[in-house]
Design an enzyme around this catalytic site. Structure first.
Site, PDB file in Angstrom:
ATOM      1  N   SER A 520       1.456  11.526  -7.266  1.00 54.29           N
ATOM      2  CA  SER A 520       1.584  11.887  -5.685  1.00 54.29           C
ATOM      3  C   SER A 520       0.982  13.394  -5.585  1.00 54.29           C
ATOM      4  O   SER A 520       1.135  13.804  -4.404  1.00 54.29           O
ATOM      5  CB  SER A 520       3.145  11.844  -5.315  1.00 54.29           C
ATOM      6  OG  SER A 520       3.178  10.434  -5.122  1.00 54.29           O
ATOM      7  N   PHE A 577       5.043  -3.610 -11.389  1.00 54.07           N
ATOM      8  CA  PHE A 577       6.575  -3.469 -11.528  1.00 54.07           C
ATOM      9  C   PHE A 577       7.297  -4.861 -11.638  1.00 54.07           C
ATOM     10  O   PHE A 577       8.495  -4.940 -11.850  1.00 54.07           O
ATOM     11  CB  PHE A 577       6.895  -2.581 -10.528  1.00 54.07           C
ATOM     12  CG  PHE A 577       6.407  -1.293 -10.774  1.00 54.07           C
ATOM     13  CD1 PHE A 577       6.915  -0.473 -11.752  1.00 54.07           C
ATOM     14  CD2 PHE A 577       5.419  -0.723  -9.985  1.00 54.07           C
ATOM     15  CE1 PHE A 577       6.576   1.011 -11.873  1.00 54.07           C
ATOM     16  CE2 PHE A 577       4.904   0.735 -10.113  1.00 54.07           C
ATOM     17  CZ  PHE A 577       5.444   1.402 -11.108  1.00 54.07           C
ATOM     18  N   SER A 613       6.605   7.550   1.898  1.00 53.61           N
ATOM     19  CA  SER A 613       5.795   6.402   1.775  1.00 53.61           C
ATOM     20  C   SER A 613       4.333   6.672   1.478  1.00 53.61           C
ATOM     21  O   SER A 613       3.732   7.317   2.001  1.00 53.61           O
ATOM     22  CB  SER A 613       5.877   5.360   3.107  1.00 53.61           C
ATOM     23  OG  SER A 613       5.052   4.549   2.896  1.00 53.61           O
ATOM     24  N   GLY A 757       4.540  14.582  -8.944  1.00 52.99           N
ATOM     25  CA  GLY A 757       4.164  13.032  -8.914  1.00 52.99           C
ATOM     26  C   GLY A 757       5.109  12.283  -9.992  1.00 52.99           C
ATOM     27  O   GLY A 757       5.146  12.937 -10.867  1.00 52.99           O
TER      28      GLY A 757
END
Length: 802
Positions: A520, A577, A613, A757
């Site tokens: 991120s 995941f 998000s 991140g």
């Protein structure tokens, strides 16, 4: 060693052990204040005759107040040898609460000291300094003094039984009386030799053992003292000269002139006669701690000026005039009962002369004759030998410039123990590395070992950024990350730390220059590009995204809301995941349109409220492409990466290659988790998150980026100000989020800017302050546990606050 370092520490751990019943011990008040209790343990005077004459060993204990956290008993010896009954009374001032919770802490007056059948030879004050310092009468005077002391001690009944092996046997009697099957041990200086003896005699009784400021048993005791009085003092003297701001040769010449003058004409002071010997004692004692350097400097000035009042005041603070017959008599009893001492005075005379010529500061005191040469009894036990067999459960810590127990001795002990031990050197001077040292690295490592049993590989704790160094070790040893690395940057330069491995399968060490996925942090790159477009009047922050990318997301969501995570767009899911998802879907290609479409299958969140998000930054990447007509990655490259020469940062598209440290996760069954079986998850198609997190970089490049961002090299002032306008965020306590940038409070006051991140295999955290300090940290495991994530945040805070 006539300069006892008070050192104590306690330990904690994950194994909960019920309190020992301490059968037969009558606990009661202690003869000193504190939250402690005292008792006695009866032991044989002579262990060859266990049913014969007995003596009482006085012990003290501070109990854990948390039975749910208690894991056993820690016995400590803080050096000397000497009395340590009262050491438990102040332990709460020196150690973390977690350690006090985890252990009952026990200390004791060893046989012959304090309350435990103290010995008294009837020594005069000038006979009470243990080392045979040079005397005005030369070698004959030193020899005569040694014989006189030995004669005075010959009548002490306990003297033949004062050896460290018997103290170790006493300690095992204490363990048994406490009802413990095993104990953890912490020893410093002489206490390391006691630990070595205990481990040699009772290896099955040792849980963990931390030895600080180490005695090499192969050298004890005579060669230990020679090592101290030659190499130890000589190396440490350089620190004193640097403190004085003078050439060491000049300082040495002045010191020796003062010694010679005081030997010719001692200075009478209110506290006692100041002789050349006392000035040498002041120098040696002052080398134990940097805080004593001002006292040494004042003493040298007082000796030069013949200032009796000041010399008395400083001498009292440095304890150069002894007045403790029991302490002096007991130390001689231990040392003479332990070591192999030559009986021929000529051996001492020759070696003392050679040492004095090469190391004149101490005048051959380490090699000159001891009373042990004339001792009435021979040692009852063989010399202690380090036991290389058994569990790997020993940590050695030692200052690099310790004047009393040298780093060379610690290195020898490490080799003698083999794989049972690890050695942590500390880049500082003085005696005592763990607990009473200001070095946060060795404190963290020592406590982590005692708490969890985890140790780093052999290493050296630095003098600078020690807290960060310890935190990086904690991430791999205690928190279990395969690898961790950090880079710190400030006006003084760049410092890098690394721990663990970059590749579990090959064992390649981690490097702070390894490439990793930074996930991120990509958002900060993208936000910078969008704000550059704002500065060029090609994008407006408070204009709906639909003006630039029609039909992609619900109407009315502005560019600012996208960058600030207040759009209400939910996050998309990832098949990797799901159960069995990683091997089945790790190479799947994802379009940004499909990621947004997946997110919009979920209910929208309240618009205007912060909700993190990644969908927002996929939208931001698509906005960049619509406005510029170029791939967003090219815009990031040309506007951020190339101008800053971030050669190790790439936006790889569909390439699954990292080209640096490998990343790891865990499988709970067949599903990615933060616990379970460790698996390599390096290979991954980064289109999984696209503009929301595909970047590969290094901790160094992250530092360069955030420094340039905050100092205005990437954005005009107006846009940087917009980026730093934040709203409250629920990511971590105290955080707030701007436009691709997060603000965090510092525990020491102030704030830092970051993004961070975390994704499959890697977690990165960084921090940058407006005064030019930056740190970036990575661990090669994710999803991370709550403990790992908190340790990462703590490491950033430590780096920026220490």
């Amino acid at each position: 060693m006539r300069k006892t370092l008070t050192l104590l520490a306690v330990v904690a751990g994950t194994v909960v052990v019920p309190p020992a019943r301490a059968e037969g011990l009558a606990w009661g008040p202690c003869p000193f204040d504190g939250p402690v209790e005292c008792a006695t343990v009866e032991v044989p005077v002579d262990y060859r005759d266990p049913g014969g004459k007995q003596l009482d060993i006085h012990i003290s204990r501070v109990r854990s107040q948390r039975p749910d956290l208690r894991r056993g008993t820690l016995i400590m010896n803080q050096g000397g040898p000497g009395p340590h009954l009262a050491d438990t009374a102040s332990v709460h001032e020196l150690v973390p609460r977690s350690l006090l919770d985890a252990y009952d802490i026990v200390s004791f007056d060893q046989r012959g000291f304090g309350a435990s059948s103290p010995v008294h030879c009837g020594l005069e004050k000038d006979e009470q300094f243990t080392f045979p310092w040079p005397l005005p009468g030369g070698e004959p005077a030193v020899r005569q003094r040694a014989r006189r002391i030995a004669d005075k001690c010959a009548g002490q009944e306990l003297m033949p039984f004062m050896g460290t092996a018997n103290v170790a046997r006493d300690m095992d009697r204490i363990r048994g009386a406490l009802g413990e099957n095993k104990v953890t041990y912490l020893g410093v200086s002489y206490g390391t030799y006691l630990g070595e003896a205990y481990d040699s005699l009772f290896p099955q009784r040792v849980d963990r053992m931390l030895l600080d400021s180490n005695v090499d048993p192969a050298a004890a005791w005579r060669n230990t003292f020679r090592d101290s009085m030659t190499t130890g003092v000589d190396v440490r003297f350089g620190d004193l000269a640097r403190y004085l701001g003078r050439d060491r040769t000049e300082v040495r010449r002045e010191f020796l002139d003062l010694v010679a003058g005081l030997d010719r004409d001692p200075l009478a002071t209110p506290s006692g006669l100041l002789t050349g010997t006392h000035l040498r004692i002041a120098l040696f004692g002052g080398m134990y701690n940097d805080k004593a350097f001002p006292l040494v400097a004042s003493m040298l000035t007082a000796a030069r000026d013949r200032d009796a009042a000041t010399a008395a005041e400083i001498g009292d603070q440095l304890s150069i005039w002894y007045d403790d017959d029991n302490d002096a008599s007991g130390e001689l009893g231990v040392f003479c009962a332990d070591g192999t001492w030559p009986r021929d005075p000529k051996v001492y005379a020759a070696q003392a002369k050679a040492d004095a010529q090469r190391y004149p500061l101490t005048g051959g005191a380490g090699a000159a004759i001891w009373p042990c040469a004339y001792w009435a009894s021979d040692p009852l036990d063989p010399p202690v030998v380090a036991n290389p067999h058994g569990r790997s459960n020993i940590l050695l810590t030692n200052n690099l410039r310790d004047p009393a127990t040298t780093i060379g001795a610690a290195g020898s002990l490490r080799r003698e123990y083999g794989d049972r031990a690890r050695l942590v050197g500390v880049d500082q001077g003085g005696h005592g590395a763990y607990m009473f040292s200001p070095n946060a690295c060795v404190q963290r490592i020592g406590t982590d070992f005692l708490v969890s049993g985890a140790r780093p590989a052999d290493m050296t704790c630095p003098a600078e950024h020690a807290g960060l160094a310890g935190a990086i070790q904690h991430l791999t040893t205690v928190d279990g990350a395969p690898g961790a690395a950090a880079e710190f940057h400030d006006a003084s330069g760049v410092t890098r730390f690394q721990s663990g491995v970059a590749d579990v399968s090959t064992g390649r060490p981690m490097s702070a220059t390894d490439r990793v996925r930074v996930f991120s942090n990509t958002k900060a790159f993208v936000a910078t590009v969008v704000l550059r477009l704002v500065a060029e009047h090609r994008v407006e922050l408070d204009t709906p995204v639909s003006r630039y990318v029609p039909g992609l997301i619900p109407d009315g969501i502005t560019v600012r809301q996208i960058l600030q995570h207040t759009s209400g767009l939910p996050d998309f899911d990832s098949a990797v995941f799901e159960p069995g998802g990683y091997p089945a879907h790790r190479f799947d290609h994802h379009t940004p349109e499909s990621l947004v479409a997946d997110a919009l299958t979920k209910p929208l969140l309240p618009r205007g409220e912060f909700s993190y998000s990644t969908t927002n930054y996929v939208v931001a990447g698509m906005l960049v492409e619509k406005v510029t007509g170029r791939p967003y990655a090219d815009e990031v490259r040309d506007r951020v990466l190339r101008p800053l020469h971030l050669r190790n940062t790439v936006l790889p598209g569909d390439s699954p290659v990292v080209g640096g440290a490998r990343g790891y996760a865990h499988l709970d069954g067949d599903q990615i988790s933060d616990t379970g079986r460790q698996v390599d998850v390096t290979a991954l198609n980064p289109s999984l998150v696209w503009a929301g997190g595909e970047a590969v970089s290094t901790v160094g490049d992250l530092n360069t980026f955030f420094a340039a961002l905050l100092d205005g090299r990437l954005l005009p002032p107006a846009q940087l100000a917009e980026m730093r306008q934040t709203v409250p965020a629920d990511l971590v306590p105290g955080s707030s989020y701007g436009l691709g940038l997060m603000r965090m409070p510092l525990s020491c006051g102030g704030e830092y800017w970051t993004h961070g991140g975390s994704g499959l295999g890697y977690q990165t955290r960084e921090g940058a302050t407006t005064d030019g300090r930056q740190v970036s940290i990575v661990i090669t495991t994710a999803p991370a546990t709550a403990g790992q994530s908190q340790s990462m945040l703590d490491a950033v805070d430590t780096a920026l606050c220490e």
